[in-house]
Motif scaffolding. Structure first.
Motif, PDB file in Angstrom:
ATOM      1  N   ALA A   7      -8.031  -8.255   4.126  1.00 17.86           N
ATOM      2  CA  ALA A   7      -7.864  -7.616   2.816  1.00 17.86           C
ATOM      3  C   ALA A   7      -6.527  -6.892   2.791  1.00 17.86           C
ATOM      4  O   ALA A   7      -5.995  -6.488   3.828  1.00 17.86           O
ATOM      5  N   VAL A   8      -5.962  -6.730   1.608  1.00 23.38           N
ATOM      6  CA  VAL A   8      -4.711  -5.996   1.443  1.00 23.38           C
ATOM      7  C   VAL A   8      -5.072  -4.596   0.945  1.00 23.38           C
ATOM      8  O   VAL A   8      -5.692  -4.446  -0.109  1.00 23.38           O
ATOM      9  N   ASN A   9      -4.674  -3.581   1.703  1.00 22.24           N
ATOM     10  CA  ASN A   9      -4.937  -2.206   1.314  1.00 22.24           C
ATOM     11  C   ASN A   9      -3.718  -1.683   0.556  1.00 22.24           C
ATOM     12  O   ASN A   9      -2.630  -1.535   1.126  1.00 22.24           O
ATOM     13  N   ILE A  10      -3.888  -1.416  -0.722  1.00 22.00           N
ATOM     14  CA  ILE A  10      -2.774  -1.029  -1.588  1.00 22.00           C
ATOM     15  C   ILE A  10      -2.160   0.292  -1.141  1.00 22.00           C
ATOM     16  O   ILE A  10      -0.931   0.424  -1.076  1.00 22.00           O
ATOM     17  N   ALA A  11      -2.976   1.284  -0.780  1.00 20.85           N
ATOM     18  CA  ALA A  11      -2.445   2.578  -0.335  1.00 20.85           C
ATOM     19  C   ALA A  11      -1.610   2.416   0.929  1.00 20.85           C
ATOM     20  O   ALA A  11      -0.540   3.021   1.065  1.00 20.85           O
ATOM     21  N   ASP A  12      -2.070   1.582   1.874  1.00 24.32           N
ATOM     22  CA  ASP A  12      -1.309   1.331   3.097  1.00 24.32           C
ATOM     23  C   ASP A  12       0.031   0.680   2.773  1.00 24.32           C
ATOM     24  O   ASP A  12       1.074   1.066   3.307  1.00 24.32           O
ATOM     25  N   LYS A  13       0.020  -0.294   1.900  1.00 24.24           N
ATOM     26  CA  LYS A  13       1.267  -0.981   1.524  1.00 24.24           C
ATOM     27  C   LYS A  13       2.225  -0.013   0.829  1.00 24.24           C
ATOM     28  O   LYS A  13       3.420  -0.008   1.100  1.00 24.24           O
ATOM     29  N   LEU A  14       1.699   0.829  -0.053  1.00 32.63           N
ATOM     30  CA  LEU A  14       2.562   1.795  -0.738  1.00 32.63           C
ATOM     31  C   LEU A  14       3.198   2.784   0.236  1.00 32.63           C
ATOM     32  O   LEU A  14       4.340   3.202   0.046  1.00 32.63           O
ATOM     33  N   SER A  15       2.478   3.125   1.309  1.00 33.12           N
ATOM     34  CA  SER A  15       3.025   4.072   2.283  1.00 33.12           C
ATOM     35  C   SER A  15       4.225   3.490   3.024  1.00 33.12           C
ATOM     36  O   SER A  15       5.003   4.236   3.618  1.00 33.12           O
ATOM     37  N   GLN A  16       4.396   2.181   2.968  1.00 35.38           N
ATOM     38  CA  GLN A  16       5.522   1.520   3.629  1.00 35.38           C
ATOM     39  C   GLN A  16       6.756   1.407   2.728  1.00 35.38           C
ATOM     40  O   GLN A  16       7.800   0.935   3.168  1.00 35.38           O
ATOM     41  N   ILE A  17       6.637   1.819   1.480  1.00 37.76           N
ATOM     42  CA  ILE A  17       7.740   1.697   0.524  1.00 37.76           C
ATOM     43  C   ILE A  17       8.455   3.036   0.405  1.00 37.76           C
ATOM     44  O   ILE A  17       7.839   4.040   0.058  1.00 37.76           O
ATOM     45  N   ASP A  18       9.748   3.031   0.698  1.00 42.57           N
ATOM     46  CA  ASP A  18      10.563   4.243   0.598  1.00 42.57           C
ATOM     47  C   ASP A  18      11.536   4.192  -0.579  1.00 42.57           C
ATOM     48  O   ASP A  18      11.828   5.203  -1.189  1.00 42.57           O
ATOM     49  N   GLU A  19      12.040   3.018  -0.886  1.00 35.99           N
ATOM     50  CA  GLU A  19      13.083   2.873  -1.901  1.00 35.99           C
ATOM     51  C   GLU A  19      12.469   2.745  -3.297  1.00 35.99           C
ATOM     52  O   GLU A  19      11.512   1.998  -3.499  1.00 35.99           O
ATOM     53  N   LEU A  39       8.444   4.128  -8.587  1.00 34.86           N
ATOM     54  CA  LEU A  39       9.410   4.348  -9.650  1.00 34.86           C
ATOM     55  C   LEU A  39       9.613   5.841  -9.863  1.00 34.86           C
ATOM     56  O   LEU A  39       8.677   6.623  -9.731  1.00 34.86           O
ATOM     57  N   LYS A  40      10.816   6.210 -10.216  1.00 33.82           N
ATOM     58  CA  LYS A  40      11.098   7.574 -10.665  1.00 33.82           C
ATOM     59  C   LYS A  40      12.405   7.531 -11.424  1.00 33.82           C
ATOM     60  O   LYS A  40      13.384   6.957 -10.959  1.00 33.82           O
ATOM     61  N   GLY A  41      12.406   8.153 -12.606  1.00 34.75           N
ATOM     62  CA  GLY A  41      13.572   8.132 -13.467  1.00 34.75           C
ATOM     63  C   GLY A  41      13.445   7.035 -14.509  1.00 34.75           C
ATOM     64  O   GLY A  41      12.344   6.561 -14.802  1.00 34.75           O
ATOM     65  N   GLU A  42      14.580   6.631 -15.039  1.00 39.15           N
ATOM     66  CA  GLU A  42      14.609   5.627 -16.108  1.00 39.15           C
ATOM     67  C   GLU A  42      15.214   4.337 -15.590  1.00 39.15           C
ATOM     68  O   GLU A  42      16.227   4.352 -14.898  1.00 39.15           O
ATOM     69  N   PHE A  43      14.597   3.223 -15.928  1.00 39.35           N
ATOM     70  CA  PHE A  43      15.106   1.903 -15.557  1.00 39.35           C
ATOM     71  C   PHE A  43      16.050   1.434 -16.662  1.00 39.35           C
ATOM     72  O   PHE A  43      16.558   2.243 -17.434  1.00 39.35           O
ATOM     73  N   VAL A  44      16.304   0.149 -16.751  1.00 37.63           N
ATOM     74  CA  VAL A  44      17.194  -0.402 -17.774  1.00 37.63           C
ATOM     75  C   VAL A  44      16.367  -1.091 -18.859  1.00 37.63           C
ATOM     76  O   VAL A  44      15.287  -1.620 -18.592  1.00 37.63           O
ATOM     77  N   TRP A  45      16.877  -1.078 -20.083  1.00 35.94           N
ATOM     78  CA  TRP A  45      16.270  -1.855 -21.152  1.00 35.94           C
ATOM     79  C   TRP A  45      16.469  -3.328 -20.822  1.00 35.94           C
ATOM     80  O   TRP A  45      17.569  -3.750 -20.464  1.00 35.94           O
ATOM     81  N   HIS A  46      15.386  -4.110 -20.933  1.00 37.63           N
ATOM     82  CA  HIS A  46      15.483  -5.534 -20.625  1.00 37.63           C
ATOM     83  C   HIS A  46      14.309  -6.287 -21.239  1.00 37.63           C
ATOM     84  O   HIS A  46      13.340  -5.686 -21.705  1.00 37.63           O
ATOM     85  N   THR A  47      14.419  -7.610 -21.205  1.00 36.52           N
ATOM     86  CA  THR A  47      13.323  -8.483 -21.633  1.00 36.52           C
ATOM     87  C   THR A  47      13.113  -9.552 -20.569  1.00 36.52           C
ATOM     88  O   THR A  47      13.988  -9.812 -19.748  1.00 36.52           O
ATOM     89  N   HIS A  48      11.957 -10.149 -20.620  1.00 36.87           N
ATOM     90  CA  HIS A  48      11.657 -11.329 -19.816  1.00 36.87           C
ATOM     91  C   HIS A  48      11.352 -12.443 -20.824  1.00 36.87           C
ATOM     92  O   HIS A  48      10.216 -12.547 -21.304  1.00 36.87           O
TER      93      HIS A  48
END
Length: 123
Positions: A7-19, A39-48
């Motif tokens: 199984a993939v533990n989401i909290a464990d995976k998030l603890s590995q993300i620093d950037e 995420l923190k702050g504002e990203f860019v306006w965009h579309t997909h």
């Protein structure tokens, strides 16, 4: 590819993300990637132009700015930005999200620029 019994533990995976604003692939589903990001702050306006984009807030609070108005997401909320709709994610506090998008979808969509990054696998 052999089936995994882990199984993939989401909290464990998030603890590995620093950037911030870097999507990390945690699973594949048909031709889609399941990704996590902080995420923190504002990203860019965009579309997909070719695909919808699904956001699920795991922790924190995310505002998805749309030209028609803002959508505010709390933990446990999800929102699908329809294909071709211009949007700008904003997180006043550090926010963890899960995204589901077709494999290879760039985080900045059609906007490009210095914040563009392909999703990286997270072990």
């Amino acid at each position: 590819m052999p089936m995994s019994l882990d199984a993939v533990n989401i909290a464990d995976k998030l603890s590995q993300i620093d950037e911030l604003w870097t999507q990390k692939k945690i699973a594949a589903l048909n031709d889609y990637e399941v990704k996590l990001a902080k995420l923190k702050g504002e990203f860019v306006w965009h579309t997909h132009p070719e695909t919808d984009e699904l956001f699920v807030v795991v922790s924190g609070r995310l505002t998805i700015r749309l030209r028609e108005g803002d959508v505010v997401l709390e933990p446990g909320d999800l929102y699908v930005v329809p294909r071709g709709v211009e949007h700008c994610p904003v997180a006043e506090e550090e926010t963890a999200v899960m995204l589901v998008e077709p494999t290879g979808t760039l985080n900045t969509g059609d906007a490009g620029g210095p914040m563009t990054r392909a999703a990286e696998p997270l072990a």
